[in-house]
Design a protein around this motif. Structure first.
Motif, mmCIF file in Angstrom:
data_model
loop_
_atom_site.group_PDB
_atom_site.id
_atom_site.type_symbol
_atom_site.label_atom_id
_atom_site.label_comp_id
_atom_site.label_asym_id
_atom_site.label_seq_id
_atom_site.Cartn_x
_atom_site.Cartn_y
_atom_site.Cartn_z
ATOM 1 N N TRP A 88 0.841 -1.202 0.000
ATOM 2 C CA TRP A 88 0.000 0.000 0.000
ATOM 3 C C TRP A 88 0.873 1.248 0.000
ATOM 4 O O TRP A 88 0.592 2.219 -0.704
ATOM 5 N N HIS A 91 2.222 1.817 -3.365
ATOM 6 C CA HIS A 91 1.181 2.374 -4.243
ATOM 7 C C HIS A 91 1.047 3.883 -4.014
ATOM 8 O O HIS A 91 0.965 4.663 -4.984
ATOM 9 N N GLU A 95 1.839 7.015 -6.651
ATOM 10 C CA GLU A 95 0.874 8.059 -6.997
ATOM 11 C C GLU A 95 1.439 9.448 -6.710
ATOM 12 O O GLU A 95 1.163 10.403 -7.439
ATOM 13 N N MET A 103 1.578 0.324 -11.722
ATOM 14 C CA MET A 103 1.957 -0.223 -10.424
ATOM 15 C C MET A 103 3.325 -0.882 -10.547
ATOM 16 O O MET A 103 3.558 -1.684 -11.447
#
Length: 320
Positions: A88, A91, A95, A103
């Motif tokens: 997470w 990720h 971003e 990804m």
């Protein structure tokens, strides 16, 4: 502690290196009879089941021992939670840097990462280490951790993870069949019966001798498997998975056990089992569900070497 480490490292390294060298020098035609595949099948169907019965002779089945599988499920949950948190964070980082970038990890890589961070080698590697450190008195704790914990996690949680991230799909009833057809589970039940109604002395001694004889064979099998590793790539994801599996999870488990009243050697066995490197089952699931092989084999090989470094730490912190 140095005496204990010598007792652990001598057979651990000796038999594993012997298996590694045999696999390297063995003629190709012999693999059909004495290679890792037939040896693995023998261990799965005969060696491990009879060893379980043999080691259970004289095991103390007091009420506290049943906490061992619960600790296993807790350690798997901790590993899965930290693995998910790492992915997470990756990720969110992607971003923040480049919202349109793909990804960084593929689905197959994420699956292998989860398996390496959660499922430990509590059988082939955990048994000999726990026997050398704590003896047969607390071997039941290691046994319950493996059979009622790791076994169900590998064929339950492991299959779910592999099917989620891989290219295959498996139904819940198929997972149940995988568990029920495992010989080690049936031999565990038979071992429980023989604890309550002991067999004749000669049979009990024979089973115990056979069980001890399977320890070198299991380590040789591990060495043969390591000799088959051809590509040691994907060090970064494998390293993060090993950091979770070998250091963070057993550290948290040990801190939690410090507040309990369990025997000191039992706590040490549980910490050692929770800190075992990735299991051979992770490679089986990786092949079956087409996950990332480089991460899996790298975690297997490096993890085996890394556990030699973490073992003194756990002996120092929780050794009796």
């Amino acid at each position: 502690m140095f005496t204990t480490l010598f007792q652990v490292y001598s057979p651990l390294l000796g038999w594993t290196i012997l298996g590694f060298l045999l696999q390297k020098v063995m003629p190709t035609g012999w693999n059909r009879w004495v290679g890792p595949h037939p040896l693995g099948r023998f261990m799965f169907w005969v060696g491990v089941p009879l060893s379980i019965i043999g080691f259970m002779q004289g095991v103390d089945l007091s009420g506290q021992i049943w906490v061992a599988p619960l600790i296993c499920w807790l350690s798997v949950g901790l590993g899965a939670g930290m693995a998910s948190a790492w992915l997470w964070w990756q990720h969110l980082r992607r971003e923040g840097l480049a919202p349109t970038a793909p990804m960084p990890w593929s689905s197959a890589q994420q699956g292998s990462f989860h398996l390496a961070a959660t499922l430990g080698n509590t059988g082939y590697l955990g048994y000999p280490i726990c026997l050398a450190v704590a003896g047969t008195t607390y071997f039941g704790w290691a046994l319950f951790y493996d059979l009622l914990g790791t076994l169900f996690m590998a064929y339950g949680f492991g299959v779910w993870v592999a099917s989620r991230y891989g290219n295959s799909c498996i139904q819940a009833w198929q997972v149940g069949i995988h568990i029920l057809r495992t010989p080690a589970l049936w031999s565990f039940g038979m071992g429980l019966l023989l604890v309550r109604e002991p067999p004749p002395g000669w049979l009990s001694q024979g089973l115990s001798a056979f069980a001890w004889g399977m320890i070198p064979l299991s380590l040789m099998l591990l060495g043969m498997r390591l000799a088959q590793v051809k590509h040691w790539g994907s060090f970064r994801p494998a390293g993060v998975a090993l950091l979770i599996k070998l250091l963070l999870v057993p550290l948290l488990v040990g801190i939690g056990l410090a507040f309990t009243s369990y025997p000191p050697l039992a706590k040490l066995v549980l910490v050692l089992q929770s800190g075992m490197p990735p299991a051979i089952a992770t490679l089986v699931l990786t092949e079956e569900y087409d996950l990332d092989r480089e991460i899996t084999v790298t975690a297997l090989a490096v993890g085996y070497l890394a556990v030699l470094l973490t073992l003194p730490l756990w002996l120092k912190l929780w050794g009796a």
